[in-house]
Design a protein around this motif. Structure first.
Motif, PDB file in Angstrom:
ATOM      1  N   VAL A 107       0.854  -1.193   0.000  1.00 57.33           N
ATOM      2  CA  VAL A 107       0.000   0.000   0.000  1.00 57.33           C
ATOM      3  C   VAL A 107       0.888   1.240   0.000  1.00 57.33           C
ATOM      4  O   VAL A 107       1.904   1.299   0.705  1.00 57.33           O
ATOM      5  N   THR A 108       0.515   2.237  -0.808  1.00 49.25           N
ATOM      6  CA  THR A 108       1.352   3.425  -0.953  1.00 49.25           C
ATOM      7  C   THR A 108       0.566   4.702  -0.662  1.00 49.25           C
ATOM      8  O   THR A 108      -0.659   4.741  -0.737  1.00 49.25           O
ATOM      9  N   LYS A 109       1.329   5.737  -0.350  1.00 47.24           N
ATOM     10  CA  LYS A 109       0.800   7.096  -0.241  1.00 47.24           C
ATOM     11  C   LYS A 109       1.837   8.035  -0.832  1.00 47.24           C
ATOM     12  O   LYS A 109       3.051   7.783  -0.709  1.00 47.24           O
ATOM     13  N   HIS A 110       1.370   9.100  -1.474  1.00 44.65           N
ATOM     14  CA  HIS A 110       2.296  10.030  -2.108  1.00 44.65           C
ATOM     15  C   HIS A 110       3.053  10.827  -1.058  1.00 44.65           C
ATOM     16  O   HIS A 110       2.470  11.320  -0.088  1.00 44.65           O
ATOM     17  N   ARG A 111       4.345  10.971  -1.273  1.00 41.67           N
ATOM     18  CA  ARG A 111       5.205  11.622  -0.283  1.00 41.67           C
ATOM     19  C   ARG A 111       5.000  13.138  -0.225  1.00 41.67           C
ATOM     20  O   ARG A 111       5.544  13.808   0.679  1.00 41.67           O
ATOM     21  N   ALA A 112       4.221  13.704  -1.133  1.00 48.73           N
ATOM     22  CA  ALA A 112       3.948  15.141  -1.089  1.00 48.73           C
ATOM     23  C   ALA A 112       2.811  15.482  -0.135  1.00 48.73           C
ATOM     24  O   ALA A 112       2.572  16.661   0.159  1.00 48.73           O
ATOM     25  N   LEU A 113       2.112  14.459   0.376  1.00 53.67           N
ATOM     26  CA  LEU A 113       0.930  14.700   1.193  1.00 53.67           C
ATOM     27  C   LEU A 113       1.289  14.960   2.654  1.00 53.67           C
ATOM     28  O   LEU A 113       2.452  14.870   3.061  1.00 53.67           O
ATOM     29  N   SER A 114       0.276  15.247   3.459  1.00 48.85           N
ATOM     30  CA  SER A 114       0.499  15.627   4.853  1.00 48.85           C
ATOM     31  C   SER A 114       0.736  14.400   5.721  1.00 48.85           C
ATOM     32  O   SER A 114       0.408  13.268   5.345  1.00 48.85           O
ATOM     33  N   ILE A 115       1.253  14.637   6.901  1.00 45.30           N
ATOM     34  CA  ILE A 115       1.518  13.536   7.834  1.00 45.30           C
ATOM     35  C   ILE A 115       0.205  12.884   8.271  1.00 45.30           C
ATOM     36  O   ILE A 115       0.147  11.665   8.489  1.00 45.30           O
ATOM     37  N   ASN A 116      -0.883  13.657   8.361  1.00 44.88           N
ATOM     38  CA  ASN A 116      -2.185  13.076   8.731  1.00 44.88           C
ATOM     39  C   ASN A 116      -2.700  12.146   7.637  1.00 44.88           C
ATOM     40  O   ASN A 116      -3.296  11.099   7.928  1.00 44.88           O
ATOM     41  N   GLN A 117      -2.470  12.516   6.382  1.00 42.47           N
ATOM     42  CA  GLN A 117      -2.892  11.660   5.271  1.00 42.47           C
ATOM     43  C   GLN A 117      -2.096  10.358   5.243  1.00 42.47           C
ATOM     44  O   GLN A 117      -2.637   9.287   4.955  1.00 42.47           O
ATOM     45  N   VAL A 118      -0.819  10.450   5.542  1.00 46.60           N
ATOM     46  CA  VAL A 118       0.016   9.250   5.620  1.00 46.60           C
ATOM     47  C   VAL A 118      -0.425   8.392   6.806  1.00 46.60           C
ATOM     48  O   VAL A 118      -0.480   7.157   6.722  1.00 46.60           O
ATOM     49  N   PHE A 119      -0.760   9.032   7.913  1.00 48.33           N
ATOM     50  CA  PHE A 119      -1.256   8.308   9.093  1.00 48.33           C
ATOM     51  C   PHE A 119      -2.525   7.528   8.748  1.00 48.33           C
ATOM     52  O   PHE A 119      -2.680   6.358   9.121  1.00 48.33           O
ATOM     53  N   ASP A 120      -3.440   8.178   8.016  1.00 51.63           N
ATOM     54  CA  ASP A 120      -4.669   7.504   7.598  1.00 51.63           C
ATOM     55  C   ASP A 120      -4.362   6.311   6.690  1.00 51.63           C
ATOM     56  O   ASP A 120      -5.006   5.257   6.782  1.00 51.63           O
ATOM     57  N   ALA A 121      -3.377   6.474   5.795  1.00 52.27           N
ATOM     58  CA  ALA A 121      -3.006   5.387   4.888  1.00 52.27           C
ATOM     59  C   ALA A 121      -2.412   4.212   5.651  1.00 52.27           C
ATOM     60  O   ALA A 121      -2.650   3.050   5.312  1.00 52.27           O
ATOM     61  N   LEU A 122      -1.645   4.508   6.678  1.00 53.49           N
ATOM     62  CA  LEU A 122      -1.081   3.437   7.509  1.00 53.49           C
ATOM     63  C   LEU A 122      -2.197   2.686   8.247  1.00 53.49           C
ATOM     64  O   LEU A 122      -2.160   1.455   8.364  1.00 53.49           O
ATOM     65  N   ASN A 123      -3.175   3.424   8.736  1.00 57.18           N
ATOM     66  CA  ASN A 123      -4.313   2.767   9.405  1.00 57.18           C
ATOM     67  C   ASN A 123      -5.121   1.915   8.424  1.00 57.18           C
ATOM     68  O   ASN A 123      -5.604   0.828   8.782  1.00 57.18           O
ATOM     69  N   LEU A 124      -5.264   2.401   7.196  1.00 55.71           N
ATOM     70  CA  LEU A 124      -5.946   1.606   6.172  1.00 55.71           C
ATOM     71  C   LEU A 124      -5.162   0.321   5.904  1.00 55.71           C
ATOM     72  O   LEU A 124      -5.757  -0.764   5.776  1.00 55.71           O
TER      73      LEU A 124
END
Length: 515
Positions: free
Chosen positions: A284-301
């Motif tokens: 599962v990936t998240k774009h590195r330009a996004l916010s730390i909260n968005q990355v946190f949500d992706a990790l929870n997903l």
């Protein structure tokens, strides 16, 4: 000033001729070369009788083709961009051999950019596909009625555009250009800067994403992708995906978990049709330009999907252009907290700069316990980090053609992979986004690495070790690895026998001076 007379010169020549190489010099020279051979990737593999015969065929063709390229660099020159010789490589006997070779697994590839552009064009023949088209931009959407999304021109059915073009083949040829960076007209990408290439690359990504976000098309896309990889002798894939939502023709939206179920169901259907294929896992990936909260949500997903479908999830990664993206240090709080229950497969060091935050992502990838490092292009500039990679046995996911197309390296002979192979580092070859440059899933990367980067002496042992590495460093459990090793071994034996028996590979003028 002292002048050399003819007599003095003659005496010197006699004296030089009388000198001899020390008795043990050649032995020491050979010992050093042998040590390098053993150290390199594949150096410790012992080939059986049939493998040695196949290796002899492979190496004779390799030396012939390399010698031809030395004499005629205008035809086949690895200092040029991949696009400039892409059409020619299929004529290479070495390429044809590598194409038949079982390659194990692909461990670094992005889900939306895996399928060849020709196949994507075929998907545009599906009903209800609308296009919003300008000179340099294309948006696609499936809908029962004209889409309501804003359009700079006018939403039009692709079928109507194709039928009214007067030349459907020419229309498809133009449409194809939106699905790939590759241009047959030979545009010189060597002089396109890295940010411009990434901008073009992102445009290709968004066009393809708009095509395959429709659920029925995504199913067909994924089955066709698996088939294409299977036909390139790949038996297992680890796919990076952002788990974007899918929609139905009536506008119904599916949540992100639905895509995981789609991957699983279509893959299971493919395995029914091709029993030797081992399967797929997702990173599962998240774009590195996004916010730390968005990355946190992706990790929870990632946690949630892993809990529901543990057989489908390998881990997590941050993606996107490293040079202008946020460094791993920006996300340390959430990554550190998640590292105990999610495996990381982090992009790091996909940069030509030294001492920048992108370059130093390598440090954090190692400290965060990344199971593998995506690209690791800058690693040769960090001897301490290289030692850590060796000590911790962290595999490097090297994507040669991607590094060329995205402007990290121009002459592949200068690619750091040459050092990684020579030092025997845990390397796995992958292809990153083969669909975006209309390459075969893995054959092209293997070929360019073998002919343009590895030592002239590198042979079948290196190719075999790279394939074995892809299994060893995969996220498969022991049972899955054992099964994949067995499938690989069976296919490898068949491949070796085919190379020995195929007369098209034996028809070569062996009297030529090819060392």
């Amino acid at each position: 000033m002292y002048k050399l007379t003819a007599y003095t010169i003659a005496c010197l020549l006699i004296s030089l001729d009388a000198r001899s190489v020390p008795d043990n010099y050649n032995e020491e020279r050979r010992a050093l070369l042998d040590e390098e051979t053993i150290t390199a990737v594949g150096g410790k593999i012992n080939l059986n009788e049939d493998e040695n015969k196949a290796n002899d065929v492979l190496m004779r063709w390799k030396m012939r083709e390399l010698n031809d390229s030395y004499i005629n660099p205008q035809h086949f020159n690895f200092s040029k961009h991949y696009f400039s010789y892409k059409k020619d490589i299929e004529d290479s006997k070495v390429y044809q051999i590598i194409r038949r070779m079982p390659k194990g697994a692909v461990l670094h590839v992005h889900s939306s950019l895996m399928l060849h552009a020709d196949m994507l064009v075929k998907l545009t023949y599906e009903d209800h596909l609308y296009a919003c088209h300008t000179y340099d931009d294309l948006k696609l959407q499936f809908s029962e009625t004209t889409p309501e999304r804003p359009c700079q021109s006018k939403w039009t059915l692709v079928s109507d555009m194709r039928n009214s073009s007067g030349d459907p083949a020419a229309f498809d040829s133009q449409l194809k250009k939106y699905f790939t960076l590759y241009r047959e007209d030979g545009e010189d990408f060597n002089f396109v800067d890295i940010n411009t290439v990434w901008q073009r690359f992102n445009k290709v990504y968004y066009v393809i994403k708009s095509l395959i976000s429709y659920r029925p098309v995504r199913e067909k896309y994924w089955y066709a992708t698996l088939e294409q990889f299977y036909n390139d002798n790949i038996m297992y894939i680890e796919v990076r995906t952002g788990l974007h939502g899918l929609y139905e023709l009536d506008g119904t939206q599916h949540d992100k978990k639905y895509l995981v179920e789609l991957f699983k169901n279509v893959t299971n259907k493919f395995i029914e049709d091709h029993p030797e294929f081992i399967g797929v896992k997702l990173i599962v990936t998240k774009h590195r330009a996004l916010s730390i909260n968005q990355v946190f949500d992706a990790l929870n997903l990632t946690r949630a999907v892993k809990a529901e479908m543990p057989d489908m999830i390998a881990g997590f990664d941050l993606v996107g252009q490293e040079d202008i993206g946020r460094p791993l240090t920006d996300f340390l709080p959430v990554l550190s907290e998640a590292r105990n229950d999610i495996n990381f497969y982090l992009h790091a060091g996909e940069t030509a700069w030294l001492g920048t935050s992108a370059d130093e992502n390598l440090v954090d990838a190692i400290l965060l316990g990344s199971k593998r490092i995506g690209h690791g292009y800058a690693l040769t500039k960090h001897p301490s980090l290289m030692s850590a990679v060796i000590k911790k046995d962290i595999a490097l996911e090297v994507n040669v053609i991607s590094n060329v197309v995205l402007s990290l390296v121009h002459d592949v002979r200068n690619h750091p992979l040459a050092s990684y192979l020579a030092m025997g580092l845990p390397v796995v070859l992958s292809s990153d986004d083969p669909g975006a440059w209309s390459a075969r899933p893995l054959t092209d990367d293997f070929f360019v690495a073998f002919m343009g980067i590895a030592s002239q002496r590198a042979d079948l042992r290196m190719l075999k070790q790279l394939a074995l590495n892809s299994i060893t460093y995969s996220a498969l459990e022991d049972e899955g690895k054992d099964r994949l090793f067995k499938v690989f071994s069976k296919r490898w034996d068949t491949f070796v026998k085919d190379i020995i028996s195929d007369k098209s590979f034996s028809e070569i003028d062996f009297d030529r001076n090819i060392d």
